[in-house]
Design a protein around this motif. Structure first.
Motif, PDB file in Angstrom:
ATOM      1  N   ILE A   1       0.838  -1.200   0.000  1.00 50.67           N
ATOM      2  CA  ILE A   1       0.000   0.000   0.000  1.00 50.67           C
ATOM      3  C   ILE A   1       0.871   1.248   0.000  1.00 50.67           C
ATOM      4  O   ILE A   1       0.582   2.229  -0.692  1.00 50.67           O
ATOM      5  CB  ILE A   1      -0.981  -0.016   1.188  1.00 50.67           C
ATOM      6  N   ASN A   2       1.963   1.223   0.757  1.00 55.46           N
ATOM      7  CA  ASN A   2       2.895   2.347   0.719  1.00 55.46           C
ATOM      8  C   ASN A   2       3.564   2.490  -0.643  1.00 55.46           C
ATOM      9  O   ASN A   2       3.782   3.603  -1.134  1.00 55.46           O
ATOM     10  CB  ASN A   2       3.956   2.198   1.811  1.00 55.46           C
ATOM     11  N   ILE A   3       3.904   1.351  -1.266  1.00 47.79           N
ATOM     12  CA  ILE A   3       4.478   1.397  -2.618  1.00 47.79           C
ATOM     13  C   ILE A   3       3.464   2.008  -3.586  1.00 47.79           C
ATOM     14  O   ILE A   3       3.807   2.867  -4.410  1.00 47.79           O
ATOM     15  CB  ILE A   3       4.892  -0.014  -3.085  1.00 47.79           C
ATOM     16  N   ARG A   4       2.215   1.587  -3.470  1.00 48.94           N
ATOM     17  CA  ARG A   4       1.159   2.139  -4.330  1.00 48.94           C
ATOM     18  C   ARG A   4       1.018   3.640  -4.103  1.00 48.94           C
ATOM     19  O   ARG A   4       0.866   4.417  -5.057  1.00 48.94           O
ATOM     20  CB  ARG A   4      -0.162   1.429  -4.042  1.00 48.94           C
ATOM     21  N   TYR A   5       1.051   4.060  -2.858  1.00 49.41           N
ATOM     22  CA  TYR A   5       0.917   5.487  -2.567  1.00 49.41           C
ATOM     23  C   TYR A   5       2.057   6.287  -3.189  1.00 49.41           C
ATOM     24  O   TYR A   5       1.842   7.311  -3.836  1.00 49.41           O
ATOM     25  CB  TYR A   5       0.898   5.723  -1.050  1.00 49.41           C
TER      26      TYR A   5
ATOM     27  N   TYR B   1     -17.248   0.374  20.321  1.00 56.57           N
ATOM     28  CA  TYR B   1     -16.222   0.263  19.299  1.00 56.57           C
ATOM     29  C   TYR B   1     -14.943   0.892  19.814  1.00 56.57           C
ATOM     30  O   TYR B   1     -14.959   1.852  20.583  1.00 56.57           O
ATOM     31  CB  TYR B   1     -16.673   0.955  18.005  1.00 56.57           C
ATOM     32  N   GLY B   2     -13.782   0.392  19.359  1.00 57.27           N
ATOM     33  CA  GLY B   2     -12.512   0.859  19.902  1.00 57.27           C
ATOM     34  C   GLY B   2     -12.151   2.273  19.511  1.00 57.27           C
ATOM     35  O   GLY B   2     -11.476   2.979  20.264  1.00 57.27           O
ATOM     36  N   TYR B   3     -12.603   2.727  18.327  1.00 55.22           N
ATOM     37  CA  TYR B   3     -12.215   4.039  17.826  1.00 55.22           C
ATOM     38  C   TYR B   3     -13.427   4.956  17.727  1.00 55.22           C
ATOM     39  O   TYR B   3     -14.503   4.548  17.277  1.00 55.22           O
ATOM     40  CB  TYR B   3     -11.588   3.929  16.438  1.00 55.22           C
ATOM     41  N   ALA B   4     -13.222   6.224  18.109  1.00 50.13           N
ATOM     42  CA  ALA B   4     -14.210   7.257  17.800  1.00 50.13           C
ATOM     43  C   ALA B   4     -14.112   7.604  16.324  1.00 50.13           C
ATOM     44  O   ALA B   4     -15.123   7.834  15.658  1.00 50.13           O
ATOM     45  CB  ALA B   4     -13.977   8.494  18.653  1.00 50.13           C
ATOM     46  N   PHE B   5     -12.882   7.637  15.801  1.00 44.76           N
ATOM     47  CA  PHE B   5     -12.652   7.851  14.371  1.00 44.76           C
ATOM     48  C   PHE B   5     -11.243   7.395  14.041  1.00 44.76           C
ATOM     49  O   PHE B   5     -10.397   7.217  14.923  1.00 44.76           O
ATOM     50  CB  PHE B   5     -12.846   9.330  13.978  1.00 44.76           C
ATOM     51  N   HIS B   6     -10.989   7.225  12.742  1.00 43.59           N
ATOM     52  CA  HIS B   6      -9.638   6.911  12.280  1.00 43.59           C
ATOM     53  C   HIS B   6      -9.457   7.484  10.889  1.00 43.59           C
ATOM     54  O   HIS B   6     -10.429   7.692  10.138  1.00 43.59           O
ATOM     55  CB  HIS B   6      -9.379   5.404  12.271  1.00 43.59           C
ATOM     56  N   GLY B   7      -8.211   7.734  10.510  1.00 43.02           N
ATOM     57  CA  GLY B   7      -7.923   8.207   9.170  1.00 43.02           C
ATOM     58  C   GLY B   7      -8.234   7.146   8.138  1.00 43.02           C
ATOM     59  O   GLY B   7      -8.244   5.946   8.422  1.00 43.02           O
ATOM     60  N   ILE B   8      -8.485   7.604   6.905  1.00 37.83           N
ATOM     61  CA  ILE B   8      -8.784   6.677   5.823  1.00 37.83           C
ATOM     62  C   ILE B   8      -8.227   7.243   4.522  1.00 37.83           C
ATOM     63  O   ILE B   8      -8.289   8.436   4.268  1.00 37.83           O
ATOM     64  CB  ILE B   8     -10.310   6.421   5.716  1.00 37.83           C
ATOM     65  N   GLY B   9      -7.641   6.364   3.722  1.00 40.22           N
ATOM     66  CA  GLY B   9      -7.095   6.758   2.433  1.00 40.22           C
ATOM     67  C   GLY B   9      -7.025   5.529   1.557  1.00 40.22           C
ATOM     68  O   GLY B   9      -8.027   5.060   1.033  1.00 40.22           O
ATOM     69  N   MET B  10      -5.806   4.971   1.422  1.00 41.52           N
ATOM     70  CA  MET B  10      -5.668   3.716   0.700  1.00 41.52           C
ATOM     71  C   MET B  10      -5.977   2.512   1.598  1.00 41.52           C
ATOM     72  O   MET B  10      -6.028   1.378   1.131  1.00 41.52           O
ATOM     73  CB  MET B  10      -4.270   3.596   0.108  1.00 41.52           C
TER      74      MET B  10
ATOM     75  N   THR C   1       4.247   5.450  -5.634  1.00 42.09           N
ATOM     76  CA  THR C   1       4.553   5.282  -7.067  1.00 42.09           C
ATOM     77  C   THR C   1       3.331   5.056  -7.945  1.00 42.09           C
ATOM     78  O   THR C   1       3.427   5.206  -9.158  1.00 42.09           O
ATOM     79  CB  THR C   1       5.489   4.079  -7.268  1.00 42.09           C
ATOM     80  N   ASP C   2       2.222   4.645  -7.364  1.00 40.98           N
ATOM     81  CA  ASP C   2       1.010   4.229  -8.080  1.00 40.98           C
ATOM     82  C   ASP C   2       1.209   2.938  -8.865  1.00 40.98           C
ATOM     83  O   ASP C   2       0.445   2.640  -9.786  1.00 40.98           O
ATOM     84  CB  ASP C   2       0.480   5.325  -9.017  1.00 40.98           C
ATOM     85  N   VAL C   3       2.219   2.149  -8.505  1.00 41.31           N
ATOM     86  CA  VAL C   3       2.425   0.854  -9.145  1.00 41.31           C
ATOM     87  C   VAL C   3       1.746  -0.219  -8.291  1.00 41.31           C
ATOM     88  O   VAL C   3       2.047  -0.365  -7.102  1.00 41.31           O
ATOM     89  CB  VAL C   3       3.919   0.530  -9.313  1.00 41.31           C
ATOM     90  N   SER C   4       0.832  -0.957  -8.915  1.00 39.99           N
ATOM     91  CA  SER C   4       0.091  -2.005  -8.221  1.00 39.99           C
ATOM     92  C   SER C   4       0.465  -3.349  -8.819  1.00 39.99           C
ATOM     93  O   SER C   4       0.414  -3.519 -10.041  1.00 39.99           O
ATOM     94  CB  SER C   4      -1.415  -1.763  -8.368  1.00 39.99           C
ATOM     95  N   ASN C   5       0.823  -4.304  -7.964  1.00 38.79           N
ATOM     96  CA  ASN C   5       1.245  -5.609  -8.453  1.00 38.79           C
ATOM     97  C   ASN C   5       1.022  -6.652  -7.366  1.00 38.79           C
ATOM     98  O   ASN C   5       1.721  -6.652  -6.361  1.00 38.79           O
ATOM     99  CB  ASN C   5       2.722  -5.563  -8.860  1.00 38.79           C
ATOM    100  N   MET C   6       0.019  -7.489  -7.545  1.00 37.49           N
ATOM    101  CA  MET C   6      -0.234  -8.613  -6.631  1.00 37.49           C
ATOM    102  C   MET C   6      -0.233  -8.163  -5.174  1.00 37.49           C
ATOM    103  O   MET C   6       0.417  -8.758  -4.315  1.00 37.49           O
ATOM    104  CB  MET C   6       0.800  -9.717  -6.855  1.00 37.49           C
ATOM    105  N   GLN C   7      -1.019  -7.115  -4.868  1.00 43.68           N
ATOM    106  CA  GLN C   7      -0.898  -6.491  -3.547  1.00 43.68           C
ATOM    107  C   GLN C   7      -1.253  -7.392  -2.371  1.00 43.68           C
ATOM    108  O   GLN C   7      -0.511  -7.419  -1.386  1.00 43.68           O
ATOM    109  CB  GLN C   7      -1.685  -5.181  -3.522  1.00 43.68           C
ATOM    110  N   PRO C   8      -2.359  -8.132  -2.385  1.00 49.37           N
ATOM    111  CA  PRO C   8      -2.604  -9.006  -1.230  1.00 49.37           C
ATOM    112  C   PRO C   8      -1.495 -10.041  -1.022  1.00 49.37           C
ATOM    113  O   PRO C   8      -1.082 -10.307   0.109  1.00 49.37           O
ATOM    114  CB  PRO C   8      -3.949  -9.666  -1.573  1.00 49.37           C
ATOM    115  N   TRP C   9      -0.982 -10.629  -2.110  1.00 46.70           N
ATOM    116  CA  TRP C   9       0.087 -11.616  -1.950  1.00 46.70           C
ATOM    117  C   TRP C   9       1.364 -10.973  -1.436  1.00 46.70           C
ATOM    118  O   TRP C   9       2.012 -11.501  -0.523  1.00 46.70           O
ATOM    119  CB  TRP C   9       0.362 -12.326  -3.285  1.00 46.70           C
ATOM    120  N   THR C  10       1.744  -9.838  -2.002  1.00 41.63           N
ATOM    121  CA  THR C  10       2.995  -9.207  -1.572  1.00 41.63           C
ATOM    122  C   THR C  10       2.873  -8.558  -0.197  1.00 41.63           C
ATOM    123  O   THR C  10       3.875  -8.133   0.368  1.00 41.63           O
ATOM    124  CB  THR C  10       3.483  -8.168  -2.594  1.00 41.63           C
TER     125      THR C  10
END
Length: 415
Positions: free
Chosen positions: A59-63, A340-349, A65-74
């Protein structure tokens, strides 16, 4: 007050058709967004005093560079990584045979074949491969910073890699801080992409609502969100948080073969990584068979809406998280055990910094709301020992003048 949702199946079905069409409209990451994200990374490297960061989290690599490649596996097999230097020079190390995926990306200066040293790929060559990996990483960084005593951040690093870098007289620091801080402020183009993922998720919610009938299992209903996401070019779903009836309390019981009955509460948290890698993290609850909420369910639902609307209503740019905590909705004692554990959390990728607990668990938290932050505001309401819970969540962007909701899917009738 947020509009309420029609509860009859015919209305849900007709609305679903129009929303599915809306969600199919194409929105793509452009070079403006890519360059903004890449600059955010380099700005944070400079701010934290690093010469470079080695990224292994896909996810950090995607952020960066925007290169996506087999993300769940990697995410569990580190077969690719990226080095971003503080001067902006970026080398993408891609899995053998997939180097071409990064070759056309504007923010990537160089593409090389990755050196794999995780056990599945390397076996008894792990240690030797880690040494060669470190040689190449350090060489890239030293060529760019012009110093033998480089300071390198890493977001994820196994012991072999950490030892190999340190043996080359470089200082290694935590790259999670760098990337989480970079990702926390969105440009307008990112907000548009987040809004599009939310549209796709809402089309999925409508499909699930239409399918929430007696005799349908949690898994069968849950599959409707996956269908909408994949058809719209989305990627994956982080969790399986859909439960019906007694399985909503306690929460965190993932979808199963359990079959709903008329009047049971269905609660769902999307956690959906949608098109372009952006997350739609919204939650809704309704009844199986689309019947009106009973008295107990209305009480739970009303409290959940109160929590969401109150907490969204107090958020302003410039407010510290401490001040938010002081002004946040107070969870009644009868609901605290199942909160619930969080009142709020950040969200992006994906879920991101900051993750701020409810007042029950809150401790002093450094930071505050800034324009461009996107957060998901949470509620989970159920009594300890009660049969059901109601889960609600909305996604908002903080602006200079207030808060804008990105989701439009209405609440159920609960008055």
């Amino acid at each position: 007050m947020i509009a309420t949702m029609p509860v009859d199946a015919a209305s849900a079905s007709s609305t679903s058709k129009s929303s599915s069409s809306k969600s199919s409209s194409s929105k793509k990451t452009d070079d403006v967004v890519r360059r903004y994200r890449h600059e955010r990374v380099t700005e944070q490297l400079v701010a934290h005093g690093y010469d470079a960061v080695v990224l292994s989290d896909p996810i950090n690599i995607r952020y960066a560079t925007d290169v996506s490649n087999m993300q769940p596996w990697t995410s569990h097999s580190p077969a690719r990584y990226t080095v971003v230097c503080a001067d902006g020079y970026t080398v993408a190390f891609e899995f053998a045979g997939s180097e071409h995926l990064a070759g056309h990306v504007a923010v990537v200066d160089e593409v090389r074949t990755s050196r794999n040293w995780f056990y599945f790929a390397a076996g008894e060559r792990m240690a030797a491969n880690a040494q060669m990996w470190a040689d190449e990483v350090v060489d890239v960084v030293r060529q760019r910073c012009g110093s033998a005593s480089a300071k390198i951040a890493a977001d994820r690093l196994d012991p072999l890699g950490l030892d190999a870098l340190r043996s080359r007289s470089v200082t290694v620091g935590d790259g999670q801080v760098v990337l989480e801080q970079a990702r926390s402020i969105k440009c307008p183009g990112e907000v548009d992409l987040l809004r599009h993922s939310v549209e796709v998720a809402e089309a999925g919610l409508l499909r699930m609502h239409r399918d929430s009938l007696p005799g349908r299992s949690e898994n069968q209903i849950w599959a409707e969100l996956h269908h909408e996401n994949i058809c719209a070019g989305g990627e994956w779903i982080e969790t399986r948080l859909l439960a019906i009836g007694h399985r909503t309390n306690p929460w965190y019981q993932e979808s199963s073969t359990h079959v709903g009955e008329v009047g049971d509460i269905l609660a769902v948290d999307t956690d959906m990584i949608g098109p372009n890698g952006y997350c739609a993290d919204i939650s809704r609850s309704w009844t199986i068979g689309h019947v009106p909420l009973n008295a107990i369910q209305r009480d739970l639902y009303r409290s959940a809406v109160d929590q969401i609307e109150h907490n969204v209503g107090v958020i302003t740019a410039g407010m510290s998280f401490d001040e938010f905590n002081e002004r946040s909705w107070r969870i009644p004692e009868r609901f605290r055990a199942g909160r619930y554990g969080y009142a709020f959390h950040g969200i992006g990728m994906a879920d991101e910094w900051p993750g701020v607990a409810t007042h029950v668990d809150y401790d002093t938290y450094i930071g505050g709301f800034e324009p461009g932050m996107v957060v998901s505001v949470e509620s989970l309401i159920g009594e300890d020992g009660g049969r059901e819970s109601v889960k609600l969540e909305t996604q908002v962007v903080i602006t200079e003048t207030g808060v804008e909701r990105l989701d439009t899917y209405p609440w159920e009738e609960h008055a």
